[in-house]
Design a protein around this motif. Sequence first.
Motif, PDB file in Angstrom:
ATOM      1  N   ARG A   1      -6.811   1.485  14.350  1.00  0.00           N
ATOM      2  CA  ARG A   1      -8.061   0.812  13.984  1.00  0.00           C
ATOM      3  C   ARG A   1      -9.099   0.978  15.099  1.00  0.00           C
ATOM      4  NH1 ARG A   1      -9.575  -4.138  10.471  1.00  0.00           N
ATOM      5  NH2 ARG A   1     -11.307  -4.961  11.638  1.00  0.00           N
TER       6      ARG A   1
ATOM      7  N   CYS B   1     -12.086  -6.297   6.963  1.00  0.00           N
ATOM      8  CA  CYS B   1     -12.807  -5.029   6.783  1.00  0.00           C
ATOM      9  C   CYS B   1     -13.434  -4.532   8.089  1.00  0.00           C
ATOM     10  CB  CYS B   1     -13.899  -5.220   5.740  1.00  0.00           C
ATOM     11  SG  CYS B   1     -14.896  -3.732   5.546  1.00  0.00           S
TER      12      CYS B   1
ATOM     13  N   ALA C   1     -14.557 -11.971   0.762  1.00  0.00           N
ATOM     14  CA  ALA C   1     -14.845 -10.638   0.207  1.00  0.00           C
ATOM     15  C   ALA C   1     -14.402  -9.496   1.113  1.00  0.00           C
ATOM     16  CB  ALA C   1     -16.342 -10.504  -0.085  1.00  0.00           C
TER      17      ALA C   1
ATOM     18  N   ARG D   1      -0.786  -8.282  -1.712  1.00  0.00           N
ATOM     19  CA  ARG D   1       0.114  -8.422  -0.567  1.00  0.00           C
ATOM     20  C   ARG D   1       1.549  -8.499  -1.091  1.00  0.00           C
ATOM     21  NH1 ARG D   1      -3.716  -6.996   1.961  1.00  0.00           N
ATOM     22  NH2 ARG D   1      -4.757  -8.088   3.665  1.00  0.00           N
TER      23      ARG D   1
ATOM     24  N   TYR E   1       0.823  -1.218   0.000  1.00  0.00           N
ATOM     25  CA  TYR E   1       0.000   0.000   0.000  1.00  0.00           C
ATOM     26  C   TYR E   1       0.857   1.269   0.000  1.00  0.00           C
ATOM     27  CZ  TYR E   1      -4.267  -2.705   0.362  1.00  0.00           C
ATOM     28  OH  TYR E   1      -5.297  -3.568   0.078  1.00  0.00           O
TER      29      TYR E   1
ATOM     30  N   HIS F   1      -1.096  -0.371  14.059  1.00  0.00           N
ATOM     31  CA  HIS F   1      -2.341  -0.699  13.360  1.00  0.00           C
ATOM     32  C   HIS F   1      -3.499  -0.846  14.342  1.00  0.00           C
ATOM     33  CE1 HIS F   1      -5.228  -3.745  11.796  1.00  0.00           C
ATOM     34  NE2 HIS F   1      -5.270  -2.859  10.818  1.00  0.00           N
TER      35      HIS F   1
ATOM     36  N   HIS G   1      -6.397  -7.143   8.881  1.00  0.00           N
ATOM     37  CA  HIS G   1      -6.958  -6.066   8.051  1.00  0.00           C
ATOM     38  C   HIS G   1      -8.389  -6.384   7.614  1.00  0.00           C
ATOM     39  CE1 HIS G   1      -3.327  -3.665   7.925  1.00  0.00           C
ATOM     40  NE2 HIS G   1      -2.664  -4.794   7.829  1.00  0.00           N
TER      41      HIS G   1
END
Length: 419
Positions: free
Chosen positions: A87, A352, A344, A284, A63, A83, A350
């Motif tokens: 988050r 969603c 999905a 990735r 990313y 992270h 990570h």
Amino acid sequence: MATPSAVPDILSPEFAADPYPYYRTMLEEFPLMRQESSGGYVISRHEDVQRAFRDPVFTTDNYAWQLEPVHGRTILQMSGREHAVHRALVAPAFRGNELQERFLPVIERNSRELIEQFATRGTVDLVADFSTRFPINVIADMLGLDKADHDRFHRWYTSIIAVFGNLAGDPEVAADGERTRRELGEYLIPIIQERRANPGDDLLSTLCAAEIDSTRMTDDDIRAFCSLLLAAGGETTDRAVSALFRNLLDHPDQLAAVRRDRTLIPKAFAETLRYTPPVHMVIRQVAEDVTLSGGTVPAGGTVVCAVGAANRDPRRFSRPDEFDVFRDDLTASTAFSAAADHLAFALGRHFCVGALLAKTEVEVAANQLLDAMDDIAFRDGAAPPEQGVFTRGLVTLPLTFRPAAAGASPAVGVPAVPA
Ligand code: HEM
């Protein structure tokens, strides 16, 4: 490992036109495929993609080149404590009491306001009139932004999503992404500064007040976070709503069952996420050599996880190319958690963060749309083709319907929607 001639480059127009037959070939014959155009490796089997999302050897360092130029640094590329702490700033708003008590009424109101504009018309483009607008209006309301700026938000998230899929490095797409970053900053930074001075009851004020290791987030950190939320929660949910209706209209018996028993909506949404996920490819980068089905990816290699293929892996799902709301190998109760059978929403750290928000949005939208529209049909006899490779879905869905009779008796299982 050579690029198989049976499968065109994933960035080619042939692949984009209809990737599903190629997914079958990849799953059976080329589970690890070298991509000449990007130099990356494409993986497709459920077991391999699942591992790529869970095993920390698969980093999100990609990313830094894939999205940082347009967003700045966001949680997508963070790991470990950094992270987790970032988050945790937004996660509570997207689940539990915050979601049900504070934001459910916002979601219901936004859906209703859009439906009222076409409910008596008998025709609608479900994408242009509803699904592109609804999730962005919800996020704008959650952040305390002005929904009247919708057209700008829409332009910005479309530009960000184009950067996300710009593996070919098209300079125009990259330049548009830089313009978006500038414009979004010019729009948001004054609002952030105003919200610091006069905090409100919104998510943007929460981010302004948040402290991480005794340090406040900078204006630019908050701009990057908002940019991610607009893009991550916009096009994905837009595509999910239109895909759900397209899939049900393609299977009238299943549409009739869902119309009768609205408790089936989460199952229908979960199956839509498996069968036609909004995000087909997630990248990735491997920290060391990794052996997967079909070979080894060398340290530093880029791995494209073909979620759209993995969700149709016959090793994992029976009759994978059939849309079946009633399938017994996809558990609806875990479909919106990191224990999901489909991929999905990715999995692992990570996974969603907006999955439950998306579920709530889709449940509210589907209920209200079914209440407002009887005898729904494709205006042109069939749905238009899907578009896109990294993110994929409908860009238009013209429908006809009979406006529902006022006072019709409610269907089974419809959650109470306050007026
Ligand atoms: C059907 C709708 C959605 C789909 C299919 C979807 C899909 C995904 C996927 C595949 C990822 C993982 C990316 C990766 O691991 O590289 C992700 C992460 C994320 N999503 Fe969603 N998303 C949806 C809705 C939303 C919504 C409504 C929001 C919030 C407004 C949201 C916010 C995020 C954020 C912030 C992340 C990054 C999480 C992290 O790095 O820890 N998403 N989403």
